[in-house]
Design a protein around this motif. Sequence first.
Motif, PDB file in Angstrom:
ATOM      1  N   ASP A 170      31.513  43.558  76.635  1.00 47.42           N
ATOM      2  CA  ASP A 170      32.694  43.118  76.990  1.00 47.42           C
ATOM      3  C   ASP A 170      33.806  43.557  75.723  1.00 47.42           C
ATOM      4  OD1 ASP A 170      34.705  41.443  78.476  1.00 47.42           O
ATOM      5  OD2 ASP A 170      34.855  40.501  76.630  1.00 47.42           O
ATOM      6  N   ASN A 175      39.583  34.020  74.315  1.00 51.97           N
ATOM      7  CA  ASN A 175      39.222  35.362  75.048  1.00 51.97           C
ATOM      8  C   ASN A 175      39.968  36.495  74.408  1.00 51.97           C
ATOM      9  OD1 ASN A 175      38.863  37.366  77.399  1.00 51.97           O
ATOM     10  ND2 ASN A 175      39.012  35.661  78.764  1.00 51.97           N
ATOM     11  N   ASN A 201      43.970  36.188  79.421  1.00 51.16           N
ATOM     12  CA  ASN A 201      43.112  36.871  79.315  1.00 51.16           C
ATOM     13  C   ASN A 201      43.006  37.783  78.258  1.00 51.16           C
ATOM     14  OD1 ASN A 201      40.407  38.590  79.908  1.00 51.16           O
ATOM     15  ND2 ASN A 201      40.222  36.980  81.616  1.00 51.16           N
ATOM     16  N   ASP A 224      42.426  41.862  83.494  1.00 50.04           N
ATOM     17  CA  ASP A 224      41.590  41.360  82.357  1.00 50.04           C
ATOM     18  C   ASP A 224      41.948  41.978  80.971  1.00 50.04           C
ATOM     19  OD1 ASP A 224      39.175  40.655  80.936  1.00 50.04           O
ATOM     20  OD2 ASP A 224      38.154  40.391  82.693  1.00 50.04           O
ATOM     21  N   GLY A 225      41.125  42.739  80.351  1.00 52.01           N
ATOM     22  CA  GLY A 225      41.385  43.110  78.877  1.00 52.01           C
ATOM     23  C   GLY A 225      42.393  44.135  78.989  1.00 52.01           C
ATOM     24  N   SER A 229      35.815  44.888  82.438  1.00 52.24           N
ATOM     25  CA  SER A 229      36.693  43.669  81.911  1.00 52.24           C
ATOM     26  C   SER A 229      37.451  44.195  80.856  1.00 52.24           C
ATOM     27  CB  SER A 229      35.699  42.747  81.308  1.00 52.24           C
ATOM     28  OG  SER A 229      34.711  43.036  80.448  1.00 52.24           O
ATOM     29  N   GLU A 230      37.092  45.138  79.989  1.00 45.87           N
ATOM     30  CA  GLU A 230      37.771  45.415  78.668  1.00 45.87           C
ATOM     31  C   GLU A 230      37.960  47.060  78.909  1.00 45.87           C
ATOM     32  OE1 GLU A 230      39.089  44.022  76.114  1.00 45.87           O
ATOM     33  OE2 GLU A 230      39.048  41.922  76.834  1.00 45.87           O
TER      34      GLU A 230
HETATM   35 CA   LIG Z   1      38.423  39.207  79.085  1.00 45.34          CA
END
Ligand SMILES: [Ca+2]
Length: 363
Positions: A49, A154, A227, A279-280, A330-331
């Motif tokens: 992540d 997060n 997030n 997300d990221g 996610s990132e």
């Molecule tokens: Ca995240």
Amino acid sequence: MKFQKIALLLILGVCAVSGLAFAAESCDDAPALKTPYMIDLGDKYVTPDGMAYNPVDNNIYLVIPAAVEEGDAPLLVITPDDKVKEVFRIPANPDTKHAGVLGIAFGQDGNLYVADSQEISGHVNHNGRLLRIVFEDGNPVRCEVLATNFVAPNGLTVANGKVYFCETRVTEDTPCPLTSGLFCFDLKELDPANPYRAKTYVSETDCDPHFIFQFKTNDPDWRVGANGCSSSVDGKVYVANFGDKQIYELTFGADGSKVTKVRNVIPCPNERKKLMSIDGIRVDSTHGCIFFADFAGNAVHKVCISTGKVTTLAKNPVGTGADGALDRCSEVCRRGNKLYISNIDLPFDNDNDAPHSLSVIEL
Ligand SMILES: [Ca+2]
Ligand SMILES: [Ca+2]
Ligand SMILES: [Ca+2]
């Protein structure tokens, strides 16, 4: 020409400016979809992540939260020639036996600040923590607990002498609308000998004084709030609203802890329609854009900070992640001309399967 653009912006509103061409190295050009290549993490690191680029050693640091199994969390580096090396283990919370580390960022002090979510490891009962990995002579040597009693820490960034991180929700349950927001601590007030215990959230006006920004997520299907978190060189902080597909630009007063202005980076609904989630996120101050991972849409996009135009860089159906394909990404993290994307590969309409990987795009 510049004044004409500004006048146009004022007259037409930001939704209408997406067709405008900006200068060379434009942040809102529309290149063809990229084909990423893969960094195979092997069979031990199954949920990659958070990432942080360290200009001191040119490595990308990567954390693997203990999301699908108990234990501590490996801290890896991706070396400049894309080799994978484990350099530290972030210890589990002794109460839960998990380290659910997500967002990471280096401070000016050379240490790595870490958001330990715990929520991703199945513990939403205020077990989340703010941690610091202390570096000595360029190496991580110990982990300190700085603050406790969070639900779901997060995305995290360090700027203005502060550490900012998202609390993805403030309660154990997930009502709709869902409340989430941003914590801010001055680095000087954090003391590992006496970790700060945050006040449990009661209401918008009855909450911890470090909870400096809060908002609602209205999407009933993705009840996921604040997030991704990233900052620009001029000290603005950007916060992603995962479910509502928005990024907030926060401007602060002189001390860096009081929000004086909030602006939607993607005001135009037609641009948000290109996304399923945010997300990221990672600000690229040089090119005036934000790169981000769209976990629900299994895609990577960038948005031009000034125009709000969204460009999709890569997208594919979820699968195994073979050959560099995105696999519940996610990132994101930029190093030179490459964008590194972590595939956390969580089991949402998806299997956590080999290969366990990062995808890399040449920009
Ligand atoms: Ca995240
Ligand atoms: Ca996979
Ligand atoms: Ca998969």
